[in-house]
Design an enzyme around this catalytic site. Structure first.
Site, PDB file in Angstrom:
ATOM      1  N   CYS A  67       0.841  -1.208   0.000  1.00  0.00           N
ATOM      2  CA  CYS A  67       0.000   0.000   0.000  1.00  0.00           C
ATOM      3  C   CYS A  67       0.876   1.258   0.000  1.00  0.00           C
ATOM      4  O   CYS A  67       1.847   1.346   0.765  1.00  0.00           O
ATOM      5  CB  CYS A  67      -0.907  -0.019   1.226  1.00  0.00           C
ATOM      6  SG  CYS A  67      -2.046   1.373   1.266  1.00  0.00           S
ATOM      7  N   CYS A  71       0.294   4.959   6.876  1.00  0.00           N
ATOM      8  CA  CYS A  71      -0.333   4.753   8.191  1.00  0.00           C
ATOM      9  C   CYS A  71       0.690   4.064   9.121  1.00  0.00           C
ATOM     10  O   CYS A  71       1.114   2.930   8.843  1.00  0.00           O
ATOM     11  CB  CYS A  71      -1.593   3.909   8.059  1.00  0.00           C
ATOM     12  SG  CYS A  71      -2.704   4.548   6.785  1.00  0.00           S
ATOM     13  N   CYS A  74       0.527   0.242  10.314  1.00  0.00           N
ATOM     14  CA  CYS A  74       0.011  -0.795   9.411  1.00  0.00           C
ATOM     15  C   CYS A  74       1.098  -1.676   8.797  1.00  0.00           C
ATOM     16  O   CYS A  74       2.072  -1.188   8.221  1.00  0.00           O
ATOM     17  CB  CYS A  74      -0.826  -0.155   8.310  1.00  0.00           C
ATOM     18  SG  CYS A  74      -1.653  -1.398   7.291  1.00  0.00           S
ATOM     19  N   CYS A 111     -16.404  -9.266   5.578  1.00  0.00           N
ATOM     20  CA  CYS A 111     -15.760  -7.982   5.286  1.00  0.00           C
ATOM     21  C   CYS A 111     -14.503  -8.208   4.445  1.00  0.00           C
ATOM     22  O   CYS A 111     -13.599  -8.937   4.852  1.00  0.00           O
ATOM     23  CB  CYS A 111     -15.401  -7.295   6.599  1.00  0.00           C
ATOM     24  SG  CYS A 111     -14.589  -5.709   6.329  1.00  0.00           S
ATOM     25  N   CYS A 142     -19.463  -6.272   3.716  1.00  0.00           N
ATOM     26  CA  CYS A 142     -18.745  -5.070   4.133  1.00  0.00           C
ATOM     27  C   CYS A 142     -17.453  -5.032   3.319  1.00  0.00           C
ATOM     28  O   CYS A 142     -16.902  -6.082   2.985  1.00  0.00           O
ATOM     29  CB  CYS A 142     -18.427  -5.143   5.632  1.00  0.00           C
ATOM     30  SG  CYS A 142     -17.454  -3.731   6.221  1.00  0.00           S
ATOM     31  N   CYS A 202     -19.263   1.621   8.757  1.00  0.00           N
ATOM     32  CA  CYS A 202     -18.505   0.945   9.805  1.00  0.00           C
ATOM     33  C   CYS A 202     -17.279   1.823  10.003  1.00  0.00           C
ATOM     34  O   CYS A 202     -16.410   1.884   9.127  1.00  0.00           O
ATOM     35  CB  CYS A 202     -18.119  -0.459   9.358  1.00  0.00           C
ATOM     36  SG  CYS A 202     -17.072  -1.307  10.558  1.00  0.00           S
ATOM     37  N   ARG A 275     -17.810  -2.796  18.028  1.00  0.00           N
ATOM     38  CA  ARG A 275     -17.037  -4.030  17.816  1.00  0.00           C
ATOM     39  C   ARG A 275     -15.717  -4.018  18.573  1.00  0.00           C
ATOM     40  O   ARG A 275     -14.917  -3.091  18.426  1.00  0.00           O
ATOM     41  CB  ARG A 275     -16.771  -4.247  16.327  1.00  0.00           C
ATOM     42  CG  ARG A 275     -15.956  -5.515  16.057  1.00  0.00           C
ATOM     43  CD  ARG A 275     -15.795  -5.821  14.586  1.00  0.00           C
ATOM     44  NE  ARG A 275     -17.078  -5.902  13.935  1.00  0.00           N
ATOM     45  CZ  ARG A 275     -17.344  -5.383  12.748  1.00  0.00           C
ATOM     46  NH1 ARG A 275     -16.400  -4.762  12.076  1.00  0.00           N
ATOM     47  NH2 ARG A 275     -18.545  -5.485  12.223  1.00  0.00           N
TER      48      ARG A 275
HETATM   49  N1  SAM Z   1      -6.684   0.359   3.275  1.00  0.00           N
HETATM   50  C1  SAM Z   1      -7.983   0.516   3.826  1.00  0.00           C
HETATM   51  C2  SAM Z   1      -8.062   1.697   4.758  1.00  0.00           C
HETATM   52  O1  SAM Z   1      -7.083   2.110   5.315  1.00  0.00           O
HETATM   53  O2  SAM Z   1      -9.175   2.215   4.926  1.00  0.00           O
HETATM   54  C3  SAM Z   1      -8.526  -0.698   4.492  1.00  0.00           C
HETATM   55  C4  SAM Z   1      -7.692  -1.615   5.324  1.00  0.00           C
HETATM   56  S1  SAM Z   1      -7.072  -0.950   6.841  1.00  0.00           S
HETATM   57  C5  SAM Z   1      -6.001  -2.254   7.332  1.00  0.00           C
HETATM   58  C6  SAM Z   1      -8.454  -0.981   7.959  1.00  0.00           C
HETATM   59  C7  SAM Z   1      -8.230  -0.505   9.387  1.00  0.00           C
HETATM   60  O3  SAM Z   1      -7.578  -1.504  10.129  1.00  0.00           O
HETATM   61  C8  SAM Z   1      -7.382   0.727   9.616  1.00  0.00           C
HETATM   62  O4  SAM Z   1      -8.065   1.904   9.357  1.00  0.00           O
HETATM   63  C9  SAM Z   1      -7.020   0.590  11.070  1.00  0.00           C
HETATM   64  O5  SAM Z   1      -7.988   1.228  11.891  1.00  0.00           O
HETATM   65  C10 SAM Z   1      -7.072  -0.919  11.309  1.00  0.00           C
HETATM   66  N2  SAM Z   1      -5.710  -1.427  11.544  1.00  0.00           N
HETATM   67  C11 SAM Z   1      -4.730  -1.592  10.625  1.00  0.00           C
HETATM   68  N3  SAM Z   1      -3.605  -2.070  11.204  1.00  0.00           N
HETATM   69  C12 SAM Z   1      -3.869  -2.213  12.510  1.00  0.00           C
HETATM   70  C13 SAM Z   1      -3.112  -2.665  13.636  1.00  0.00           C
HETATM   71  N4  SAM Z   1      -1.847  -3.028  13.533  1.00  0.00           N
HETATM   72  N5  SAM Z   1      -3.723  -2.705  14.834  1.00  0.00           N
HETATM   73  C14 SAM Z   1      -5.007  -2.324  14.963  1.00  0.00           C
HETATM   74  N6  SAM Z   1      -5.770  -1.880  13.947  1.00  0.00           N
HETATM   75  C15 SAM Z   1      -5.219  -1.824  12.737  1.00  0.00           C
HETATM   76  C1  DTB Z   2     -11.235  -2.439  11.501  1.00  0.00           C
HETATM   77  O1  DTB Z   2     -11.513  -1.397  12.138  1.00  0.00           O
HETATM   78  N1  DTB Z   2     -10.461  -3.414  11.956  1.00  0.00           N
HETATM   79  C2  DTB Z   2     -10.296  -4.435  10.967  1.00  0.00           C
HETATM   80  C3  DTB Z   2     -11.258  -3.992   9.849  1.00  0.00           C
HETATM   81  N2  DTB Z   2     -11.670  -2.709  10.288  1.00  0.00           N
HETATM   82  C4  DTB Z   2     -10.814  -3.997   8.449  1.00  0.00           C
HETATM   83  C5  DTB Z   2      -8.873  -4.610  10.560  1.00  0.00           C
HETATM   84  C6  DTB Z   2      -7.965  -4.911  11.708  1.00  0.00           C
HETATM   85  C7  DTB Z   2      -6.629  -5.102  11.126  1.00  0.00           C
HETATM   86  C8  DTB Z   2      -5.622  -5.497  12.119  1.00  0.00           C
HETATM   87  C9  DTB Z   2      -4.280  -5.565  11.514  1.00  0.00           C
HETATM   88  C10 DTB Z   2      -4.067  -6.656  10.507  1.00  0.00           C
HETATM   89  O2  DTB Z   2      -4.571  -7.793  10.684  1.00  0.00           O
HETATM   90  O3  DTB Z   2      -3.339  -6.417   9.541  1.00  0.00           O
HETATM   91 FE1  SF4 Z   3      -2.839   1.161   3.401  1.00  0.00          FE
HETATM   92 FE2  SF4 Z   3      -2.749   0.026   5.795  1.00  0.00          FE
HETATM   93 FE3  SF4 Z   3      -3.175   2.643   5.590  1.00  0.00          FE
HETATM   94 FE4  SF4 Z   3      -5.106   0.914   4.813  1.00  0.00          FE
HETATM   95  S1  SF4 Z   3      -4.333   1.204   6.903  1.00  0.00           S
HETATM   96  S2  SF4 Z   3      -4.400   2.737   3.731  1.00  0.00           S
HETATM   97  S3  SF4 Z   3      -3.838  -0.755   4.029  1.00  0.00           S
HETATM   98  S4  SF4 Z   3      -1.303   1.549   4.972  1.00  0.00           S
END
Ligand code: SAM
Ligand code: DTB
Ligand code: SF4
Length: 338
Positions: A67, A71, A74, A111, A142, A202, A275
Site C-alpha cells: 500500500c 499509516c 500498518c 468484510c 462489508c 462501519c 465491535r
Molecule cells: N486500506 C484501507 C483503509 O485504510 O481504509 C482498508 C484496510 S485498513 C487495514 C483498515 C483498518 O484496520 C485501519 O483503518 C485501522 O484502523 C485498522 N488497523 C490496521 N492495522 C492495525 C493494527 N496493527 N492494529 C489495529 N488496527 C489496525
Molecule cells: C477495523 O476497524 N479493523 C479491521 C477492519 N476494520 C478492516 C482490521 C484490523 C486489522 C488489524 C491488523 C491486521 O490484521 O493487519
Molecule cells: Fe494502506 Fe494500511 Fe493505511 Fe489501509 S491502513 S491505507 S492498508 S497503509
C-alpha cells in the site's frame, strides 16, 4: 468503617444536548466511578440491544500489502519492512469459498479488505462482482478499500454492499502524527460519499498508538458527532506489527481503561453496534466480558484478521459458552430501539 463517596446520579442516561458531544462531556462520563459508568452504559445497552447477543463478522484480505499510504501502525504499508508479502487481488472463486467457510463458522457479515489508497476502476468492478457473489450466499457484506468517490460508492451499493468500513483511526489532533499521506478531511469525504450512496458506515479507530486519553475521547466525540453516527463502530486495540513507526511508542490501555472507553462509546452512540475489533488476542476472557457488559456487541471470528492474529475459533466458542452469548441475526445486529 470505610467511607464510600456518594455516587453521582447514575440512573437516567442522558443524551448530549443540542451542541452535541464535547471533550468535557466525554471526560465527565469517563471519570465517573467505574460501577456507575458501567451501570449507565449497560442500562442503555439493554434498552437498544439484546444484551446477550453478539454480531459476528469475518474478515478476508482480498489484496494484501504494497500500500502506498504511510499509516504508522500498518503492516501493509509499502514504506515499512514488516515482513508482509504483497499479493494481487484474489480470484472471485477463492473469495466466495472463503465466504462460504465464514458462513459455516457462524459469521453473518463478511468484510473484504484491500490495501489500496483507493480502488482503480478495473479493481472496483472485480470487487463489485465479489460483493454480489458473497451477498448471494446470504451474508451481509462489508468492504474496506480506501478512499471512494461517490460514483464508486454507488457502484458498490448497486452490487449489494451493505457496509463500508473506513476508520477515522484517532483524534483530529493526533491524526497527523500517525498518517501524512491523506488527511482526516479526506476520510470524512469518503464517509460522506458512502452515506450518500446509501451504505451503512462501519467507522471507528485504534487505541494504543501512543495517544493520550484526551485523544481517545476526542476520537469518540468525532464519531458521535457525525451527522448520523456510524451503524458499526470498530474499536481496535493496536495489534503489534514489527517494523512500523508506531511500534516504538505504542501502549495499549489496561482492561479497566478500555472498558471505560467502551462504556463512554456506548453512552455517546447508544444505537451503534460496537465491535471489539483488533487486539482481542491480548485480552483475557474476563476483560472481554467486562467490555461486553459495558456495551461491546460485535467481533471478528477466526484465527486471523487481515495480516495479524485474532483470538481464534476455539477460544471464542469457549468464551461464548462461558458468557451465554449467542449470535445476533443480521436484523438483530442492528439496534432494536433507535
Ligand atoms: N486500506 C484501507 C483503509 O485504510 O481504509 C482498508 C484496510 S485498513 C487495514 C483498515 C483498518 O484496520 C485501519 O483503518 C485501522 O484502523 C485498522 N488497523 C490496521 N492495522 C492495525 C493494527 N496493527 N492494529 C489495529 N488496527 C489496525
Ligand atoms: C477495523 O476497524 N479493523 C479491521 C477492519 N476494520 C478492516 C482490521 C484490523 C486489522 C488489524 C491488523 C491486521 O490484521 O493487519
Ligand atoms: Fe494502506 Fe494500511 Fe493505511 Fe489501509 S491502513 S491505507 S492498508 S497503509
Amino acid at each position: 468503617m470505610v467511607s464510600v463517596p456518594q455516587s453521582p446520579a447514575w440512573a437516567e442516561p442522558r443524551q448530549a444536548d443540542s451542541e452535541g458531544w464535547t471533550r468535557a462531556k466525554a471526560e465527565a462520563l469517563y471519570g465517573l466511578p467505574f460501577s456507575d459508568l458501567l451501570f449507565r452504559a449497560h442500562t442503555l445497552h439493554r434498552r437498544h440491544f439484546n444484551p446477550n447477543g453478539i454480531q459476528l463478522s469475518r474478515l478476508l484480505s482480498i489484496k494484501t500489502g504494497g500500500c502506498p499510504e504511510d499509516c504508522g501502525y500498518c503492516s501493509q504499508s509499502a514504506r515499512y519492512d514488516t515482513g508482509v508479502t504483497a499479493t494481487r487481488l484474489m480470484d472471485l472463486d477463492d473469495v466466495v469459498a472463503a465466504a462460504g467457510r465464514a458462513k459455516a463458522e457462524g459469521a453473518t457479515r463478511f468484510c473484504m479488505g484491500a490495501a489500496w489508497r483507493n480502488p482503480k476502476p478495473r479493481d472496483l468492478s472485480r470487487v463489485a462482482a465479489m460483493i454480489a457473489a458473497v451477498k448471494a450466499l446470504g451474508l451481509e457484506t462489508c468492504a474496506t478499500l480506501g478512499m471512494l468517490t461517490e460514483p464508486q460508492a454507488e457502484e458498490l451499493r448497486a452490487a449489494g454492499l451493505d457496509y463500508y468500513n473506513h476508520n477515522v483511526d484517532t483524534s483530529p489532533a493526533y491524526y497527523g502524527e500517525i498518517i501524512t499521506t491523506r488527511t482526516l478531511q479526506d476520510r470524512l469525504e469518503t464517509l460522506a460519499h458512502a452515506r450518500r450512496a446509501g451504505l451503512k458506515l462501519c467507522c471507528g479507530g485504534i487505541v494504543g498508538l501512543g495517544e493520550t486519553l484526551a485523544d481517545r475521547l476526542d476520537m469518540l466525540v468525532l464519531l458521535a458527532n457525525l451527522a448520523a453516527p456510524p451503524e458499526s463502530v470498530p474499536l481496535n486495540l493496536w495489534n503489534e506489527v514489527p517494523g512500523v513507526p508506531v511500534a516504538a511508542q505504542a501502549e495499549r490501555p489496561d482492561a479497566i481503561a478500555f472498558a471505560r472507553l467502551i462504556a463512554v462509546a456506548r453512552i455517546m452512540m447508544p444505537t451503534s453496534v460496537l465491535r471489539l475489533s483488533a487486539g482481542r488476542q491480548y485480552m483475557s476472557d474476563e476483560a472481554q466480558a467486562l467490555c461486553f457488559f459495558a456495551g461491546a456487541n460485535s467481533l471478528f471470528l477466526g484465527e486471523t484478521l487481515l495480516t495479524t492474529r485474532n483470538a481464534g475459533e476455539e477460544r471464542d466458542a469457549a468464551l461464548f459458552t462461558r458468557l451465554g452469548l449467542t449470535a445476533l441475526s443480521p436484523s438483530e445486529g442492528a439496534n432494536v430501539g433507535a
